[in-house]
Scaffold this active site. Structure first.
Site, PDB file in Angstrom:
ATOM      1  N   GLY A  72       2.292   4.462   4.629  1.00  0.00           N
ATOM      2  CA  GLY A  72       1.187   3.613   4.211  1.00  0.00           C
ATOM      3  C   GLY A  72       0.877   3.710   2.733  1.00  0.00           C
ATOM      4  O   GLY A  72       1.770   3.826   1.888  1.00  0.00           O
ATOM      5  N   CYS A  73      -0.429   3.679   2.402  1.00  0.00           N
ATOM      6  CA  CYS A  73      -0.863   3.676   1.005  1.00  0.00           C
ATOM      7  C   CYS A  73      -0.410   4.922   0.249  1.00  0.00           C
ATOM      8  O   CYS A  73      -0.254   4.886  -0.973  1.00  0.00           O
ATOM      9  CB  CYS A  73      -2.386   3.557   0.935  1.00  0.00           C
ATOM     10  SG  CYS A  73      -3.049   1.997   1.565  1.00  0.00           S
ATOM     11  N   ALA A  74      -0.215   6.026   0.944  1.00  0.00           N
ATOM     12  CA  ALA A  74       0.192   7.268   0.285  1.00  0.00           C
ATOM     13  C   ALA A  74       1.636   7.250  -0.185  1.00  0.00           C
ATOM     14  O   ALA A  74       2.044   8.098  -0.987  1.00  0.00           O
ATOM     15  CB  ALA A  74      -0.019   8.453   1.221  1.00  0.00           C
ATOM     16  N   ALA A  75       2.419   6.288   0.297  1.00  0.00           N
ATOM     17  CA  ALA A  75       3.867   6.322   0.076  1.00  0.00           C
ATOM     18  C   ALA A  75       4.273   6.135  -1.374  1.00  0.00           C
ATOM     19  O   ALA A  75       5.364   6.556  -1.771  1.00  0.00           O
ATOM     20  CB  ALA A  75       4.554   5.273   0.941  1.00  0.00           C
ATOM     21  N   MET A  89      -3.950   8.426  -0.883  1.00  0.00           N
ATOM     22  CA  MET A  89      -4.253   8.817   0.496  1.00  0.00           C
ATOM     23  C   MET A  89      -3.671   7.785   1.439  1.00  0.00           C
ATOM     24  O   MET A  89      -3.514   6.607   1.076  1.00  0.00           O
ATOM     25  CB  MET A  89      -5.768   8.917   0.700  1.00  0.00           C
ATOM     26  CG  MET A  89      -6.438   9.958  -0.170  1.00  0.00           C
ATOM     27  SD  MET A  89      -8.247  10.026   0.096  1.00  0.00           S
ATOM     28  CE  MET A  89      -8.733   8.439  -0.586  1.00  0.00           C
TER      29      MET A  89
END
Length: 350
Positions: free
Chosen positions: A141-144, A335
């Site tokens: 997700g956004c953490a990638a 995150m």
């Protein structure tokens, strides 16, 4: 023995279709207000999101019709492929390299599924060698954007002299749903967008900055904060209202732990480069990291111009920070689902 890994270039790409926030608000009201009684309580999110415009895989009119898995994944394969090729080509040009110079490609994406993966589909077009190592990663997700960069750096570190292409690509808008009469779905229509970013890493000297350290923190019992639910229509967003206060309470100590494991403290960081998940999340990040409110200016500028593109967004921020001039050391933070926090530190070269 691990080698020094340096960042040679960063590049970004977005689809052609543009949706202004006023257009998104008007269309959402027309599509949802008469069917979802709580819509009136959510309309303010479009004005308060800190977003002026966004880029999307399809024109706004496409989202007014119902679409299932075949439509969504066909759009993903087409547009994700285009953005992958554009971002990779720009990154290669920025590094003064050709596709044949790449030894390994790491691709992160959580908004579409294609098999063979995007790197294989584009191998001939881009000119990758037959012996290239491919590492497609799904689900971060956004953490990638941060955790994927860490993965790419570690792969380069154990391969002396090798060059790694890292690509983050998300088409978040393809998950917009007409059938989901929920608060998270409405918020998603006000916040999320599409884009891609690419970086070139190499073990050895030269480049913009050294990838100095990386780390992650997985928070226990937090599976319900962010993620996908999957049904016959496609992805459906899971997004908890508690994210900003959670971030303000938990992120700072988690980042302190990651830095400490690498012999660093917050005092060693000249600037934090953060994933701009939204204005409230940015405020929470500034509070938990002890930063002056409003100091994450590049983050707010990217959010305003592009929206939250999930994983590539933090790399758009990095691109701006590089153009403005990096301090001696920066820490990239994002995150994502898990719920997790990722951190990569970079030390300026030159």
């Amino acid at each position: 023995m691990n080698e020094r890994v340096t960042l040679l270039s960063v590049a970004t790409a977005v689809p052609e279709a543009i949706i202004t926030q006023s257009e998104a608000a008007a269309t959402s009201a027309r599509l949802f207000a008469h069917r979802f009684k709580d819509f009136r309580h959510l309309v303010g999110v479009f004005e308060n999101a800190g977003i002026n415009k966004r880029h999307a895989a399809r024109p706004l009119s496409w989202f007014e019709d119902n679409h299932g898995w075949p439509d969504r994944m066909a759009a993903y394969a087409e547009v994700a492929g285009q953005l992958f090729a554009e971002a990779a080509a720009k990154a290669l040009a920025g590094a003064g390299l050709e596709a044949g110079d790449i030894d390994c490609v790491v691709t992160v994406s959580s908004t579409g599924i294609v098999t063979p993966s995007l790197d294989a589909r584009l191998a001939r077009q881009l000119g990758f060698r037959a012996d290239i190592e491919r590492v497609p990663v799904f689900g971060l997700g956004c953490a990638a954007g941060v955790s994927g960069l860490g993965i790419a750096a570690r792969l380069a570190a154990v391969r002396p002299g090798k060059t790694v292409l890292f690509v983050a690509i998300e088409l978040c808008t393809l998950a917009f749903r007409l059938d989901e009469l929920t608060r998270p779905n409405i918020i998603a229509t006000a916040l999320f967008a599409d884009g891609a970013a690419a970086c070139i890493l190499r073990s050895g000297d030269g480049g913009i900055a050294e990838i100095e350290s990386s780390g992650e923190h997985l928070f226990p019992d937090t599976l319900d904060i962010m993620g996908w639910k999957i049904d016959d229509t496609g992805f459906g967003i899971i997004l908890a209202q508690s994210l900003p206060p959670f971030a303000e309470r938990e992120l700072g100590p988690a980042i302190d732990g990651i830095l400490a494991r690498n012999g660093l403290t917050r005092a060693d960081i000249g600037r934090f480069i953060c994933h701009p998940g939204g204005t409230k999340v940015l405020g929470a990040m500034e509070a938990t990291l002890g930063l002056e409110q409003g100091s994450l200016d590049h983050e707010r500028a990217v959010l305003s111009e592009y929206g939250n593109m999930s994983s590539p967004t933090v790399l758009f921020v990095l691109e701006r920070a590089i153009a403005a001039g990096l301090p001696e050391r920066v820490a990239m933070i994002a995150m994502g689902p898990g719920f997790s926090a990722s951190c990569v530190t970079l030390r300026r070269i030159g």
